[in-house]
Scaffold this motif. Structure first.
Motif, PDB file in Angstrom:
ATOM      1  N   PHE A 117      -5.085  10.997  -3.255  1.00  0.00           N
ATOM      2  CA  PHE A 117      -5.584  12.020  -4.219  1.00  0.00           C
ATOM      3  C   PHE A 117      -7.070  10.450  -4.053  1.00  0.00           C
ATOM      4  O   PHE A 117      -7.904  10.171  -4.283  1.00  0.00           O
ATOM      5  N   GLY A 158      -9.897  -2.589  -7.170  1.00  0.00           N
ATOM      6  CA  GLY A 158     -11.286  -1.760  -6.930  1.00  0.00           C
ATOM      7  C   GLY A 158     -10.713  -1.069  -5.842  1.00  0.00           C
ATOM      8  O   GLY A 158      -9.611  -0.805  -5.788  1.00  0.00           O
ATOM      9  N   GLY A 160      -7.971  -1.103  -2.257  1.00  0.00           N
ATOM     10  CA  GLY A 160      -7.356  -1.938  -1.286  1.00  0.00           C
ATOM     11  C   GLY A 160      -6.244  -2.502  -2.220  1.00  0.00           C
ATOM     12  O   GLY A 160      -5.964  -2.105  -3.371  1.00  0.00           O
ATOM     13  N   GLU A 161      -5.136  -2.604  -1.478  1.00  0.00           N
ATOM     14  CA  GLU A 161      -3.586  -3.058  -2.555  1.00  0.00           C
ATOM     15  C   GLU A 161      -3.730  -4.600  -2.368  1.00  0.00           C
ATOM     16  O   GLU A 161      -3.598  -4.871  -1.277  1.00  0.00           O
ATOM     17  N   SER A 192      -2.867  -4.519  -9.481  1.00  0.00           N
ATOM     18  CA  SER A 192      -2.134  -3.223  -9.432  1.00  0.00           C
ATOM     19  C   SER A 192      -1.178  -3.033  -8.404  1.00  0.00           C
ATOM     20  O   SER A 192      -2.348  -3.914  -7.588  1.00  0.00           O
ATOM     21  N   THR A 193      -0.996  -2.559  -8.607  1.00  0.00           N
ATOM     22  CA  THR A 193      -0.372  -2.495  -6.669  1.00  0.00           C
ATOM     23  C   THR A 193       0.406  -0.865  -7.314  1.00  0.00           C
ATOM     24  O   THR A 193       1.006  -0.241  -7.708  1.00  0.00           O
ATOM     25  N   SER A 213       1.057   1.988  -9.980  1.00  0.00           N
ATOM     26  CA  SER A 213      -0.111   2.784 -10.103  1.00  0.00           C
ATOM     27  C   SER A 213       1.379   3.974 -10.116  1.00  0.00           C
ATOM     28  O   SER A 213       2.259   3.820  -8.602  1.00  0.00           O
ATOM     29  N   ASN A 215       2.050   7.877 -11.178  1.00  0.00           N
ATOM     30  CA  ASN A 215       1.522   8.815 -10.949  1.00  0.00           C
ATOM     31  C   ASN A 215       2.136  10.047 -10.560  1.00  0.00           C
ATOM     32  O   ASN A 215       1.113  10.662 -10.383  1.00  0.00           O
ATOM     33  N   GLU A 255      -0.163   3.149 -14.475  1.00  0.00           N
ATOM     34  CA  GLU A 255      -1.018   4.295 -14.378  1.00  0.00           C
ATOM     35  C   GLU A 255      -0.546   5.568 -13.517  1.00  0.00           C
ATOM     36  O   GLU A 255       0.538   5.528 -12.770  1.00  0.00           O
ATOM     37  N   VAL A 257      -2.282   9.480 -12.610  1.00  0.00           N
ATOM     38  CA  VAL A 257      -3.651   9.676 -12.593  1.00  0.00           C
ATOM     39  C   VAL A 257      -3.243  11.919 -13.014  1.00  0.00           C
ATOM     40  O   VAL A 257      -1.960  12.106 -12.138  1.00  0.00           O
ATOM     41  N   PHE A 288      -8.064  12.274 -13.065  1.00  0.00           N
ATOM     42  CA  PHE A 288      -8.668  12.596 -11.670  1.00  0.00           C
ATOM     43  C   PHE A 288     -10.101  12.484 -11.592  1.00  0.00           C
ATOM     44  O   PHE A 288     -10.665  13.245 -12.204  1.00  0.00           O
ATOM     45  N   ASN A 289     -10.612  11.028 -11.212  1.00  0.00           N
ATOM     46  CA  ASN A 289     -12.110  11.359 -10.799  1.00  0.00           C
ATOM     47  C   ASN A 289     -12.455  12.249  -9.239  1.00  0.00           C
ATOM     48  O   ASN A 289     -11.791  11.410  -8.664  1.00  0.00           O
ATOM     49  N   CYS A 332     -12.985   5.521 -11.248  1.00  0.00           N
ATOM     50  CA  CYS A 332     -11.207   4.830 -10.605  1.00  0.00           C
ATOM     51  C   CYS A 332     -11.367   5.366  -9.536  1.00  0.00           C
ATOM     52  O   CYS A 332     -11.454   6.606  -9.489  1.00  0.00           O
ATOM     53  N   GLY A 333     -11.281   4.685  -8.006  1.00  0.00           N
ATOM     54  CA  GLY A 333     -10.489   5.114  -7.633  1.00  0.00           C
ATOM     55  C   GLY A 333     -11.765   6.002  -6.376  1.00  0.00           C
ATOM     56  O   GLY A 333     -11.386   6.530  -5.604  1.00  0.00           O
TER      57      GLY A 333
HETATM   58  N1  SAH Z   1      -4.494   0.036  -4.365  1.00  0.00           N
HETATM   59  C1  SAH Z   1      -4.040  -0.463  -5.914  1.00  0.00           C
HETATM   60  C2  SAH Z   1      -4.836  -0.846  -6.554  1.00  0.00           C
HETATM   61  C3  SAH Z   1      -6.277  -0.277  -6.500  1.00  0.00           C
HETATM   62  S1  SAH Z   1      -6.204   1.672  -6.971  1.00  0.00           S
HETATM   63  C4  SAH Z   1      -2.868   0.159  -6.859  1.00  0.00           C
HETATM   64  O1  SAH Z   1      -2.905   2.033  -6.289  1.00  0.00           O
HETATM   65  O2  SAH Z   1      -2.703   0.335  -7.956  1.00  0.00           O
HETATM   66  C5  SAH Z   1      -6.607   1.532  -8.934  1.00  0.00           C
HETATM   67  C6  SAH Z   1      -6.356   3.017  -9.949  1.00  0.00           C
HETATM   68  O3  SAH Z   1      -7.223   4.030  -9.477  1.00  0.00           O
HETATM   69  C7  SAH Z   1      -5.101   3.477  -9.341  1.00  0.00           C
HETATM   70  O4  SAH Z   1      -3.649   3.165 -10.758  1.00  0.00           O
HETATM   71  C8  SAH Z   1      -5.117   4.372  -8.604  1.00  0.00           C
HETATM   72  O5  SAH Z   1      -3.484   5.468  -8.816  1.00  0.00           O
HETATM   73  C9  SAH Z   1      -5.916   5.345  -8.975  1.00  0.00           C
HETATM   74  N2  SAH Z   1      -6.914   6.216  -8.734  1.00  0.00           N
HETATM   75  C10 SAH Z   1      -6.755   5.816  -7.476  1.00  0.00           C
HETATM   76  N3  SAH Z   1      -8.267   6.855  -6.797  1.00  0.00           N
HETATM   77  C11 SAH Z   1      -7.793   7.565  -7.764  1.00  0.00           C
HETATM   78  C12 SAH Z   1      -9.085   8.738  -8.360  1.00  0.00           C
HETATM   79  N4  SAH Z   1      -9.720   9.563  -7.333  1.00  0.00           N
HETATM   80  N5  SAH Z   1      -9.271   9.492  -9.601  1.00  0.00           N
HETATM   81  C13 SAH Z   1      -8.618   8.443 -10.996  1.00  0.00           C
HETATM   82  N6  SAH Z   1      -8.304   7.448 -10.733  1.00  0.00           N
HETATM   83  C14 SAH Z   1      -7.460   7.362  -8.994  1.00  0.00           C
END
Ligand code: SAH
Ligand code: SF4
Length: 353
Positions: A117, A158, A160-161, A192-193, A213, A215, A255, A257, A288-289, A332-333
């Motif tokens: 996603f 932001g 990356g992991e 955040s991982t 995350s 999810n 987190e 989503v 979800f964005n 986000c994302g």
């Molecule tokens: N890689 C790390 C940190 C960056 S992502 C991680 O995954 O935790 C930060 C957050 O954004 C994560 O919780 C991820 O699940 C969420 N995310 C990613 N894409 C998204 C989207 N399109 N809409 C909403 N949240 C999203």
């Protein structure tokens, strides 16, 4: 001789480097004081060092930070900063809320974890950022904000992991935190991982806050949207979360989503509660964005509210992450460097949200 970048060093690493070059250990502290304390990188001003020494140091050290190539301000107050990191670009987002000013920084360009996603995840890993490239996002934002606002929190959410780039990330955290560096409290820094389980103790060790995350509330759903779950399934992930809580006494932030028809049912809410209830936690639900071609949809508002209400009813500590910065494609994302410098594509992105 090639110069090395001052901002790539933590204090102990700079001490070691300078000593190896034949300088006294305390020169590192002096340099940190000038750069982070006095905010000067001008050797001419560093008068507690001899001219000859300053000349020598200027030949081995530089103070290059990534150039800020764009700065966008959203109608809701969110700001997006774009940095050139040597041909690639990364984004940081400043998100205001009632009680804090949070800077969301990137740790990589692209991401190999490939969550289905995520916009960043659509782009294979292009580079892991160096310490100076991570520091540069904070220092660049501080500079451009010029005391108008003070950044209170830093989140590695932001592009990356973070645990795929652990040395740079945790060295940057040390500099961000250190009283000789930027002096940001560890408790105001969140990593955040997606769940690289064997490296999660690094977050515990750094004494920063852990966000995970999640999810998906079961292995089938989570493995479908986050392939990393096949390698480290929920039981292992949650064990690592519990260890973090036990050792630090802190809560972990989950987190979650909300994807229409995939993670947003009332039964999902119940399963999420059952899964997490024995771990001290807060749940952050993130509707979800949407982004073009993702194949996923944001649930209807009524479903988002019902999901949150169900968790509240069950007794979970749950917050809904407000969607901010959508008009500048900073939610986000949604961060992906391929969109940089193409304002036309920002419009395209908006159509999808
Ligand atoms: N890689 C790390 C940190 C960056 S992502 C991680 O995954 O935790 C930060 C957050 O954004 C994560 O919780 C991820 O699940 C969420 N995310 C990613 N894409 C998204 C989207 N399109 N809409 C909403 N949240 C999203
Ligand atoms: Fe990478 Fe995080 Fe996006 Fe997954 S959600 S692809 S780990 S940036």
């Amino acid at each position: 001789m090639d110069k090395v970048n001052f901002y790539d060093f933590t204090m102990p690493k700079l001490e070691a480097y300078l000593m190896e070059k034949g300088y006294e250990r305390f020169r590192a502290k002096q340099l940190f004081r000038w750069v982070y304390g006095q905010k000067t990188i001008d050797f001419a001003l560093m008068t507690n060092m001899s001219k000859a020494l300053r000349q020598e140091l200027s030949e081995i050290l530089d103070f290059n930070l990534p150039k800020m190539v764009s700065h966008l301000v959203s109608t809701d107050g969110t700001q997006k900063f774009l940095f050139d990191v040597g041909g690639e670009t990364v984004e940081s987002v400043l998100i205001p809320s009632e009680d804090r000013m949070t800077l969301c920084v990137s740790s990589e360009v692209g991401c190999n974890i490939a969550c289905k996603f995520c916009f960043t995840g659509k782009q294979k890993l292009k580079m892991r950022l160096s310490v100076s490239q991570i520091m540069g996002q904070y220092l660049g934002a501080v500079k451009v904000l010029n005391d108008t606002v003070r950044i209170s929190n830093i989140v590695f959410m932001g592009m990356g992991e973070p645990l795929d780039n652990p040395v740079s990330v945790f060295d940057a955290i040390e500099n961000l935190h250190s009283p000789s560096g930027c002096n940001v409290s560890r408790k105001k820094i969140t990593v955040s991982t997606s769940g690289i389980v064997p490296l999660m103790p690094l977050i515990t060790k750094s004494r920063t806050r852990m966000a995970v995350s999640l999810n998906g509330a079961n292995d089938a759903v989570r493995s479908f949207i986050m392939p990393i779950n096949k390698k480290w399934p929920l039981a292992e992930l949650l064990k690592a979360c519990r260890e973090y809580c036990d050792e630090t006494g802190d809560k972990v932030t989950f987190e979650y989503v909300l994807l229409k028809g995939i993670t947003d049912s009332i039964e999902d809410a119940r399963e999420l509660y059952r899964l997490t209830k024995n771990i001290p936690n807060k749940i952050n639900i993130i509707p979800f964005n949407e982004h073009p071609g993702s194949g996923f949809e944001r649930p209807a508002e009524s479903q988002i509210v019902a999901f949150q209400q169900e968790l509240i009813k069950l007794g979970a500590h749950v917050l809904r992450r407000k969607t901010m910065g959508r008009d500048i494609f900073a939610a986000c994302g949604q961060l992906r460097s391929a969109y940089d410098g193409h304002p036309g594509r920002l419009e395209l992105a908006q159509q999808g949200v």
